[in-house]
Design an enzyme around this catalytic site. Structure first.
Site, mmCIF file in Angstrom:
data_model
loop_
_atom_site.group_PDB
_atom_site.id
_atom_site.type_symbol
_atom_site.label_atom_id
_atom_site.label_comp_id
_atom_site.label_asym_id
_atom_site.label_seq_id
_atom_site.Cartn_x
_atom_site.Cartn_y
_atom_site.Cartn_z
ATOM 1 N N ASP A 281 0.827 -1.201 0.000
ATOM 2 C CA ASP A 281 0.000 0.000 0.000
ATOM 3 C C ASP A 281 0.868 1.259 0.000
ATOM 4 O O ASP A 281 2.005 1.249 0.481
ATOM 5 C CB ASP A 281 -0.885 -0.036 1.250
ATOM 6 C CG ASP A 281 -1.928 1.062 1.280
ATOM 7 O OD1 ASP A 281 -2.705 1.142 0.323
ATOM 8 O OD2 ASP A 281 -1.975 1.817 2.265
ATOM 9 N N GLU B 79 1.728 0.242 -4.951
ATOM 10 C CA GLU B 79 0.709 1.208 -5.366
ATOM 11 C C GLU B 79 1.312 2.602 -5.509
ATOM 12 O O GLU B 79 1.707 3.220 -4.528
ATOM 13 C CB GLU B 79 -0.423 1.256 -4.332
ATOM 14 C CG GLU B 79 -1.509 2.261 -4.695
ATOM 15 C CD GLU B 79 -2.381 2.665 -3.515
ATOM 16 O OE1 GLU B 79 -3.551 3.005 -3.741
ATOM 17 O OE2 GLU B 79 -1.872 2.661 -2.366
#
Length: 620
Positions: free
Chosen positions: A333, A362
């Protein structure tokens, strides 16, 4: 009588001393790891001054250190290749006096490092928000003692009760649809007072949230998925933790989290979210510091990866979960937010331990230069090497949606897909990049495409044929939408119908679904299962032709076959001149329409139905 009192006092004293050890992380390590050294974080009452003593063949005490807090002790062990699995007894002493002891488990590895095969372009990933997918065990819906105990399916931001058991019970559905990997949002402890359902504010990096299930069930999910040919990808967060993480009440160092003085003074500093400072040669030190060290949101303290104990902790945590769950990948993330040199060390450590593994990071940017920067092998002018195999293709996702929605003109419409894919010259490994229509943070693709079923089919066809790793969000197969509230994360993460007892519709069986929903589900299932066995779509070459007259043609091919995707946006049938593609040598060849099963010989002109995606297969 006095001797009895003395004995009782001794028992009480012994119990209180043993109870000093509250936590030891990681909970265990393994024999035969490339990372033979393991740093133990030991937490207990006033233990920093104690000295560890141990005697175990093949396991040596390398070093130990206290933190700034007297309640922490960091001990580094080295586990030799010839060590035997077992319990290592570690005694903590104050001079000559033994204060307490604990056993540390060293395990045998269950598989060789090279056998951890990560997801790649032969896979299609099914992204699940577990709280909203299926409730397989209602007994864990509410856990006494946690901060959020309310269950309310009528509230978009409350917990709904989905869990690991619900995913396990529907693995056959996932596999039958044709998906080969599952990426679940985080399943670790999220003991936060509100919005704990999403999982991204972790409060214990080594504990499964009991509302999702147990570690045993998490292992069962991985094992049963693997038996069906489905990899398990774990969503991890190195940038931050939840504000209710157990260590936030008693931090081990003065710099364990960023802007710690502010936090301890009752304030916080938020990141500026200006991720371009990672690449910007002109970025100010002020902006860089705020970007890297500012908190993502007030409820998520920013971890300081420049603290070497924190850095080691996070690297070991990822390796521990890979080994424990036998993972097929990690999704990291908020990749550009932590210290980027640490993130390179983190990725390289994992890939050194597991050479065939994969990690996707990400970077939510629509600039392909920024996305490409994070992929390992990129020729970055600052010399940065990320160690990261895969990034997320937000630029092509945006271009695809615009290409399908816009009317055709010189610089609008399908030309945006063409030019978007042309940006692959910027990527070190284009086929290792993740492409998607939507995810848990974006409007659903059906909503983005104005609830147009045909355009949604075109999007799915392109995602599955393009030279990428495709990812599909749960519910896309039954046209789930969030049109009522654009950008609303709670609604985007809607419950999958049929995942709860009493649902009047069932997306798993098709009961109660509309004709449109059933049609798109069967369409996607056919595409997925075709892709699963079509090697040209996994690792084949790519060639495409400039869009003309509302059509776009994309070829994927190898020495065995050619796959042709034709997108036709015209409102009426259209005659496509196939001579334009003569370099692909397809005229006169036998073709099969993958979606209709029609067989025909390719002629100079191909009649295209109005507004349709056509997928052809030609065997060499």
């Amino acid at each position: 009588m006095g001797s009895i009192r003395a004995f009782i006092f001794f028992l009480f004293l012994s119990g209180s001393l043993v109870s000093q050890i509250v936590k030891v992380e990681p909970p265990n390590w393994w024999v035969g790891m490339k990372h033979q050294e393991v740093q133990l974080l030991i937490y207990g009452d006033s233990i920093s001054h104690l000295s560890p003593i141990m005697d175990y063949k093949g396991v040596t005490l390398k070093e130990y250190s206290s933190g700034d807090n007297p309640n922490y002790l960091f001990v580094t062990l080295k586990v030799a290749e010839n060590a035997q699995a077992g319990n290592v007894s570690i005694e903590l002493k104050n001079g000559a006096e033994s204060i307490t002891s604990f056993d540390y488990k060293i395990k045998e590895r269950s598989r060789e490092a090279n056998d951890y095969i990560g997801f790649d372009s032969s896979d299609v990933i099914y992204l699940i928000t577990p709280d909203r997918f299926a409730n397989g065990d209602s007994s864990n819906d509410i856990i006494d003692g946690l901060l959020e105990t309310e269950l309310d399916r009528g509230h978009d931001y409350k917990r709904h009760g989905g869990d690991i058991r619900g995913i396990i019970e529907h693995l056959d559905y996932v596999a039958d649809m044709g998906f080969t990997a599952i990426w679940s949002s985080p399943l670790l402890m999220n003991d936060m007072p509100e919005q704990s359902y999403h999982g991204y504010a972790i409060t214990d990096f080594y504990k499964t949230d009991p509302r999702f299930g147990t570690l045993k069930e998490y292992k069962e999910l991985s094992q049963k998925a693997s038996e069906r040919g489905v990899k398990l990808i774990m969503d991890q967060v190195a940038n931050h933790c939840g504000r209710e993480h157990w260590w936030m009440k008693d931090l081990p160092f003065e710099d364990w989290v960023n802007y710690q003085d502010n936090f301890e003074g009752g304030t916080y500093v938020t990141t500026n979210h200006r991720r371009t400072v990672n690449q910007d040669a002109y970025a100010s030190d002020h902006d860089k510091k705020l970007m890297e060290e500012g908190w993502f949101v007030p409820s998520m303290p920013d971890l300081n990866q420049k603290n070497p104990f924190m850095a080691k902790y996070l690297i070991q945590n990822s390796i521990w979960w890979i080994e424990t769950l036998q993972l097929g990948g990690i999704r990291q993330d908020t990749y550009p937010y932590p210290n980027k040199n640490f993130m390179a060390d983190w990725a390289k450590a994992i890939m050194e331990e597991y050479p065939n593994f994969n990690i996707v990071g990400e970077e939510w940017s629509y600039n392909p230069l920024l996305v490409g920067y994070w992929q390992d092998g990129s020729n970055n002018t600052d010399g940065y090497r990320s160690g990261l195999k895969s990034t997320m293709d937000f630029p092509l996702q945006k271009a695809m949606v615009e290409a399908l929605k816009e009317p055709e003109s010189w610089d609008k419409g399908l030309i945006k897909i063409y030019e978007g894919l042309a940006n692959d010259f910027n990527y070190a490994q284009p086929k290792s990049i993740l492409l998607f229509g939507d995810n848990h943070d974006m409007d659903r693709i059906f909503t983005q495409l104005n609830e147009d079923e045909v355009l949604t089919k075109m999007a799915l066809a392109f995602i599955l044929v393009a030279p990428r790793i495709p990812q599909i969000y749960y519910g896309t197969e039954i046209l789930m939408d969030n049109t009522e509230k654009l950008g609303d994360h709670g609604l985007i993460r809607t419950d999958f119908p049929g995942g709860w007892n009493g649902d009047d519709k069932n997306g798993f069986t098709g009961e109660g679904l509309s004709k449109e929903q059933i049609r798109i589900r069967e369409y996607l299932k056919k595409l997925l299962n075709f892709r699963k066995s079509t090697f040209a779509l996994h690792h084949g070459n790519t060639k495409h032709f400039t869009p003309e007259n509302g059509t776009y043609v994309l070829f994927r091919f190898d020495e065995r076959e050619k796959i042709v995707l034709i997108l036709n946006k015209n409102e009426e049938s259209f005659e496509l001149n196939m001579e334009r593609f003569s370099e692909m040598d397809i005229i006169g060849k036998q073709a099969v329409n993958v979606l209709t099963s029609e067989n025909f010989k390719v002629s100079e002109v191909l009649e295209l139905p109005p507004r349709e995606a056509i997928l052809l297969q030609l065997k060499e």
